[in-house]
Enzyme design. Structure first.
Site, PDB file in Angstrom:
ATOM      1  N   VAL A 321       0.744  -1.169  -0.042  1.00  0.00           N
ATOM      2  CA  VAL A 321       0.010  -0.137  -0.108  1.00  0.00           C
ATOM      3  C   VAL A 321       0.850   1.296   0.046  1.00  0.00           C
ATOM      4  O   VAL A 321       0.857   2.344  -0.849  1.00  0.00           O
ATOM      5  CB  VAL A 321      -0.991  -0.093   1.290  1.00  0.00           C
ATOM      6  CG1 VAL A 321      -1.876   1.338   1.170  1.00  0.00           C
ATOM      7  CG2 VAL A 321      -1.850  -1.239   1.056  1.00  0.00           C
ATOM      8  N   GLU A 324       7.260   4.127   3.609  1.00  0.00           N
ATOM      9  CA  GLU A 324       7.841   5.578   4.352  1.00  0.00           C
ATOM     10  C   GLU A 324       9.237   5.876   3.928  1.00  0.00           C
ATOM     11  O   GLU A 324      10.022   6.604   4.773  1.00  0.00           O
ATOM     12  CB  GLU A 324       7.556   5.311   5.846  1.00  0.00           C
ATOM     13  CG  GLU A 324       8.824   4.283   6.444  1.00  0.00           C
ATOM     14  CD  GLU A 324       8.185   2.767   6.635  1.00  0.00           C
ATOM     15  OE1 GLU A 324       8.997   2.001   7.201  1.00  0.00           O
ATOM     16  OE2 GLU A 324       7.351   2.384   5.744  1.00  0.00           O
ATOM     17  N   ASN A 325       9.274   5.791   2.825  1.00  0.00           N
ATOM     18  CA  ASN A 325      10.962   6.350   2.233  1.00  0.00           C
ATOM     19  C   ASN A 325      11.095   7.944   2.719  1.00  0.00           C
ATOM     20  O   ASN A 325       9.989   8.632   2.414  1.00  0.00           O
ATOM     21  CB  ASN A 325      11.181   6.333   0.844  1.00  0.00           C
ATOM     22  CG  ASN A 325      10.778   4.745   0.254  1.00  0.00           C
ATOM     23  OD1 ASN A 325      11.563   3.762   1.020  1.00  0.00           O
ATOM     24  ND2 ASN A 325       9.813   4.508  -0.699  1.00  0.00           N
ATOM     25  N   HIS A 348      -0.189   7.610   8.412  1.00  0.00           N
ATOM     26  CA  HIS A 348       0.819   6.554   9.077  1.00  0.00           C
ATOM     27  C   HIS A 348       2.207   6.639   8.588  1.00  0.00           C
ATOM     28  O   HIS A 348       3.150   6.553   9.476  1.00  0.00           O
ATOM     29  CB  HIS A 348       0.340   5.116   8.707  1.00  0.00           C
ATOM     30  CG  HIS A 348       1.130   3.851   9.183  1.00  0.00           C
ATOM     31  ND1 HIS A 348       0.774   3.374  10.389  1.00  0.00           N
ATOM     32  CD2 HIS A 348       1.885   3.292   8.861  1.00  0.00           C
ATOM     33  CE1 HIS A 348       1.526   2.498  10.671  1.00  0.00           C
ATOM     34  NE2 HIS A 348       2.229   2.408   9.657  1.00  0.00           N
ATOM     35  N   GLU A 349       2.304   6.987   7.294  1.00  0.00           N
ATOM     36  CA  GLU A 349       3.756   7.182   6.644  1.00  0.00           C
ATOM     37  C   GLU A 349       4.177   8.710   7.301  1.00  0.00           C
ATOM     38  O   GLU A 349       5.300   8.553   7.412  1.00  0.00           O
ATOM     39  CB  GLU A 349       3.580   7.187   5.477  1.00  0.00           C
ATOM     40  CG  GLU A 349       2.919   6.206   4.522  1.00  0.00           C
ATOM     41  CD  GLU A 349       3.342   4.751   5.014  1.00  0.00           C
ATOM     42  OE1 GLU A 349       4.681   4.763   5.404  1.00  0.00           O
ATOM     43  OE2 GLU A 349       2.643   3.855   5.511  1.00  0.00           O
ATOM     44  N   HIS A 352       5.668   7.737  10.377  1.00  0.00           N
ATOM     45  CA  HIS A 352       7.103   6.982  10.400  1.00  0.00           C
ATOM     46  C   HIS A 352       8.353   7.858  10.299  1.00  0.00           C
ATOM     47  O   HIS A 352       9.390   7.415  10.396  1.00  0.00           O
ATOM     48  CB  HIS A 352       6.948   6.096   9.212  1.00  0.00           C
ATOM     49  CG  HIS A 352       6.674   4.844   9.440  1.00  0.00           C
ATOM     50  ND1 HIS A 352       7.341   4.034  10.420  1.00  0.00           N
ATOM     51  CD2 HIS A 352       5.629   3.890   8.820  1.00  0.00           C
ATOM     52  CE1 HIS A 352       6.608   2.646  10.543  1.00  0.00           C
ATOM     53  NE2 HIS A 352       5.612   2.782   9.522  1.00  0.00           N
ATOM     54  N   GLU A 371       6.338  -0.004  13.820  1.00  0.00           N
ATOM     55  CA  GLU A 371       5.280  -0.190  13.302  1.00  0.00           C
ATOM     56  C   GLU A 371       4.167   0.220  14.604  1.00  0.00           C
ATOM     57  O   GLU A 371       3.207   0.769  14.386  1.00  0.00           O
ATOM     58  CB  GLU A 371       5.016  -1.402  12.745  1.00  0.00           C
ATOM     59  CG  GLU A 371       5.721  -1.521  11.447  1.00  0.00           C
ATOM     60  CD  GLU A 371       5.479  -0.562  10.305  1.00  0.00           C
ATOM     61  OE1 GLU A 371       4.281   0.000  10.508  1.00  0.00           O
ATOM     62  OE2 GLU A 371       6.073  -0.594   9.629  1.00  0.00           O
TER      63      GLU A 371
END
Length: 712
Positions: A321, A324-325, A348-349, A352, A371
């Protein structure tokens, strides 16, 4: 780079990493530089790695952090997909500028040009060729063993130069133009989580090691290149892109994407990148929102340290999906039609950026440190921006999924531990499951409740980030810091409270010891529970059930929660499924894909033939793993396998080869009972995590794909 940036400050030494073949504990990287040439016609990436590092003291442990190897051996994680042309060593000069790269002109077919070669400024010192060999390690990688000169001065940095070509690498996904929205230009992206980037470039592929990186990339005309870097420029005269990441990151967060991409600003420090036909939709969904989420996160956890927060929307072949780079979140474009899932996935990313990227789990056995904390932070951000009721609804939806997975796995399954034992040869991606996210979240939530006030816990997390940023940590770093920050809790021996011991949280199998109070979401969850009860009570009063609420006015998470509970109860009595179809089918047809996929699974699990044509139409228009695998799995576990075969043979040419292979496995072997979630699952491992040939997608996906923010 100082040692404080390489090891957990509190743990003195990072734990062993059995998923890494490298001698990362004996050498310390200072900077990683890449020269890359994209060759889409050959589906190959030609590369040159210039790794600046120095040897540690002789008493350091051997490869992977374990017992001793020979002092003159340097081992990097690699992969059989890397065709290594040469390895050389060069002494570093103080203050020397970063090297450039010479890219060879195309040669006559079938001879491919050699990989890029480094060019050093000023009078370059000689590079000494070194013997090397590629040795087997695991089905997700290999060991590149390099023989170094007999004695290296630990105080003297040196450069290791590796020239190579990557072909059929699990981390590198090549898409023909037909698999893009524009249908005109090739596309490529990388997916490194958790252990796939060793097939992108040789490295210390462990989250325990971080360093800065830079890259020069040459690509065919018409392919715009992006990387997870704080600085980027395009040198028009040379036709190359230059990137620099000024903060230390683990190898799995080095990411690249290239294709027919165009940008649009959506905030003062954010822009979206997408194919032109998607750009206006992406802008309309996210303009102004991302800055709001970043500001909320900063108010909770301190400054956003990465500079820009950009998002690139990838074609439906992206195997997970979101990822998180740093500076550049990768997200699947299919999610654009599902507003609430898009919101949650991006937030969510964003979370991160603090939990996972700034502070990273030192070992894959403790992925919950990234996570679980990111999920907690995500829900604090959504509470600040959308209210507690919405957050509780989304949490209820996810915890339902956790219990669904628990029922399938069994409460004694070791993968339900937060501290999972990773055996040698096992791909870390196999440890990615809902426990990593939701059981980890519940533990973090429990810690926050011990403080008595979420704001006090936010203050602790700010201090935790400040103390450990740019390092990798283990669970006891977090927990020791927590008890130090709250000495009154330490005096109460709260870590040893009977039944809720910290060690029990970490090492007990089964469900969370405590789950959050979700009563603030009852205004949204109670109507779902009521409607589900009406449809499952005996005798059924379909008119009363259908007329009790207008689901078109519901939030997406309410509808999917209702449908998931119907799925859990399937097969349903024939009267129930027929009346459900009569009442809702036409309404659900116009809703987003997250809702439709669940309704179609209900149709399949109940063998409801009158609506089966809708399953066919859906699959004819889907190229995404997360929307195809669950349906094919359900079709193949029931009486509809011949229908699945027919649809697949009609649509297979529109699917990415990796997805096609996974569906073929499902069709020929049936459902894989394993319920592990591979962040990028494929043949032996997945780049987002599976590796062998390419990520062989998890053939258990209905649960893993529907219910997990697979962002590694």
């Amino acid at each position: 780079m100082s040692r404080s940036r390489l090891r957990p400050a509190a743990s003195m030494a990072a734990p062993p990493d059995v998923a890494s073949a490298s001698s990362w504990a004996r050498f310390r990287p200072r900077h990683l530089r890449l020269g890359l040439e994209l060759r889409p016609d050959a589906r190959a990436l030609a590369g040159c790695l210039v790794l600046e590092l120095r040897a540690e003291a002789a008493e350091a442990p051997g490869p992977g952090g374990g017992g001793g190897g020979e002092e003159e051996a340097l081992v990097l994680d690699a992969h059989p997909a890397l065709r290594v042309a040469s390895v050389a060593l060069r002494a570093c000069r103080a203050g020397e500028e970063r090297c450039g790269f010479a890219f060879a002109a195309a040669g006559p077919a079938p001879r491919a040009p050699p990989p890029p070669a480094p060019t050093f400024p000023g009078p370059a010192g000689p590079a000494r060729p070194l013997p090397f060999r590629l040795e087997p390690f695991a089905d997700f990688g290999a060991a590149l063993s390099v023989s170094l000169p007999a004695a290296l001065d630990p105080r003297q940095p040196f450069q290791l130069i590796v020239r190579y070509t990557a072909v059929d690498a699990p981390a590198i996904w090549w898409l023909d133009p037909e698999l893009t929205y524009g249908n005109s230009k090739p596309f490529v992206f990388t997916q490194g989580h958790s252990v796939c980037n060793r097939s992108f470039f040789p490295c210390f592929d462990t989250p325990a090691v971080k360093c800065t990186y830079s890259a020069i990339v040459k690509a065919p005309e018409g392919m715009h290149v992006l990387m997870s870097a704080t600085q980027s420029t395009y040198e028009e005269q040379e036709g190359v892109y230059q990137f620099y990441m000024e903060y230390p990151v683990p190898a799995y967060l080095v990411a690249l994407v290239a294709g027919d991409l165009v940008p649009a600003d959506i905030g003062p420090r954010s822009r979206v990148w997408a194919e032109s036909c998607l750009l206006s939709t992406a802008v309309s969904k996210l303009s102004g929102r991302v800055e709001r989420w970043l500001s909320a996160a900063e108010s909770l956890y301190g400054p956003y340290i990465w500079g820009r927060y950009d998002i690139v929307f990838l074609p439906p072949s992206f195997p997970i999906v979101a990822m998180e780079n740093p500076c550049l979140t990768f997200i699947i474009s299919s999610i654009l039609e599902s507003d609430e899932f898009l919101i949650i996935d991006v937030i969510h990313e964003v979370a991160h950026s603090w939990f996972g990227n700034a502070v990273t789990n030192a070992t894959w056995e403790e992925m919950w440190l990234s996570e679980g904390l990111a999920t907690y932070a995500q829900r604090r951000i959504t509470t600040e921006t959308y209210g507690a009721a919405f957050t509780c609804l989304e949490t209820a939806f996810r915890l339902d999924a956790l219990h669904r997975q628990m029922k399938l796995l069994g409460e004694d399954n070791p993968v339900s531990k937060l501290q999972v034992k990773l055996e040698p040869g096992v791909n870390p991606s196999n440890l990615m499951n809902l426990f990593t996210y939701e059981k980890g979240y519940c533990f973090v939530y429990y810690l926050s409740q011990l403080c008595g006030d979420p704001a006090h816990f936010d203050a602790f997390l700010r201090a935790y980030i400040e103390k450990y940023k740019f390092t990798s940590v283990v669970a006891h770093d977090l927990l020791d810091s927590f008890l130090t920050f709250f000495p009154e809790l330490k005096e109460q021996c709260i870590e040893s409270k009977t039944g809720l011991e910290f060690e029990r949280w970490l090492n007990a199998t089964g469900p969370p010891l405590i789950e959050p109070d979700l009563s603030q979401g009852s205004s949204l969850t109670s109507p779902v529970e009521t409607l589900f009860s009406l449809w499952t009570m005996e005798p059924l009063d379909a008119l009363a059930a259908a007329g009790s609420v207008d689901i078109t006015k519901w939030r997406t998470f309410q509808t999917v929660l209702f449908l998931d509970r119907l799925l859990d109860g399937s097969p349903l009595p024939h009267e129930v499924i027929s009346k459900l179809s009569e009442s809702y089918s036409s309404q659900l047809d116009s809703m987003n894909a997250e809702i439709r996929i669940r309704w179609l699974q209900i149709i399949v699990r109940n063998d409801y033939y009158p609506d089966l044509h809708k399953v066919r139409r859906f699959l004819e228009n889907q190229m995404s793993r997360m929307y195809t695998i669950p349906l094919y799995e359900d079709l193949c576990t029931g009486t509809l396998k011949s229908f699945a075969l027919e649809v697949f043979y009609q649509t297979q040419n529109q699917l990415h080869p990796n997805l096609r292979k996974t569906i073929q496995q499902i069709l020929t072997q049936g459902l894989n009972p394993l319920v592990a979630v591979d962040s990028t699952v494929v043949t032996a491992d997945a780049p987002a995590p599976g590796l062998e040939e390419k990520p062989s997608e998890a053939a258990n996906g209905a649960i893993s794909l529907r219910d997990v923010n697979v962002s590694a």
